[in-house]
Scaffold this active site. Structure first.
Site, PDB file in Angstrom:
ATOM      1  N   PRO A  18       0.844  -1.280   0.139  1.00  0.00           N
ATOM      2  CA  PRO A  18      -0.043  -0.047  -0.078  1.00  0.00           C
ATOM      3  C   PRO A  18       0.847   1.033  -0.002  1.00  0.00           C
ATOM      4  CG  PRO A  18      -0.008  -0.982   2.285  1.00  0.00           C
ATOM      5  CD  PRO A  18       0.847  -1.967   1.356  1.00  0.00           C
ATOM      6  N   ASP A  19       0.213   2.332  -0.458  1.00  0.00           N
ATOM      7  CA  ASP A  19       0.881   3.666  -0.288  1.00  0.00           C
ATOM      8  C   ASP A  19       1.124   4.018   1.221  1.00  0.00           C
ATOM      9  OD1 ASP A  19      -1.332   4.769   0.562  1.00  0.00           O
ATOM     10  OD2 ASP A  19      -1.563   5.928  -1.510  1.00  0.00           O
ATOM     11  N   ARG A  20       1.684   5.164   1.502  1.00  0.00           N
ATOM     12  CA  ARG A  20       1.949   5.679   2.952  1.00  0.00           C
ATOM     13  C   ARG A  20       0.738   5.878   3.811  1.00  0.00           C
ATOM     14  NH1 ARG A  20       1.169  11.045   3.754  1.00  0.00           N
ATOM     15  NH2 ARG A  20       1.471  12.351   1.916  1.00  0.00           N
ATOM     16  N   THR A  21      -0.361   5.800   3.187  1.00  0.00           N
ATOM     17  CA  THR A  21      -1.675   6.173   3.991  1.00  0.00           C
ATOM     18  C   THR A  21      -2.248   4.699   4.160  1.00  0.00           C
ATOM     19  OG1 THR A  21      -3.096   6.383   2.011  1.00  0.00           O
ATOM     20  CG2 THR A  21      -2.039   8.427   2.900  1.00  0.00           C
ATOM     21  N   THR A  23      -3.413   2.855   1.530  1.00  0.00           N
ATOM     22  CA  THR A  23      -4.261   2.794   0.148  1.00  0.00           C
ATOM     23  C   THR A  23      -3.792   1.981  -0.728  1.00  0.00           C
ATOM     24  OG1 THR A  23      -5.421   4.815   0.919  1.00  0.00           O
ATOM     25  CG2 THR A  23      -5.896   3.853  -1.202  1.00  0.00           C
TER      26      THR A  23
END
Length: 104
Positions: A18-21, A23
């Protein structure tokens, strides 16, 4: 459902990053809407798209791509200047100056 809307199977997936959030995304930034109370949204998109077309930032590319897709030809900014971590600035014959982000 995948970000591109397909219903591909995940049976063979063994790793998801996932990305840093947190997501899972397509990895491409896109412009979904323009909100400009009191100002014509087409004018805002035209000027922002023209200014961001001269920038190499990924978010700038998304704005420029949306402007080109929706409006076609864009004005060419004069005196373009990217201010790192702040904004993009430029001038147009049609307007005195514009900026893609608040500046001090």
């Amino acid at each position: 459902m995948w970000p591109d809307g397909s219903g591909r199977s995940t049976r063979r997936v063994d790793t998801v990053v996932p990305d840093r959030t947190g997501t899972v995304t397509t990895g491409r930034v896109s412009l979904v809407a323009v909100h400009s109370p009191g100002t014509d949204e087409t004018d805002v998109l035209r000027l922002a798209g023209a200014l961001e077309h001269a920038s190499e930032h990924p978010v700038a590319r998304a704005v420029a791509d949306a402007a080109l897709a929706g409006l076609g030809t864009l004005p060419v900014p004069e005196d373009f200047r990217a201010v790192p971590a702040r904004a993009s600035r430029g001038r147009s014959r049609a307007t005195r100056s514009w900026s893609a982000a608040p500046t001090s």
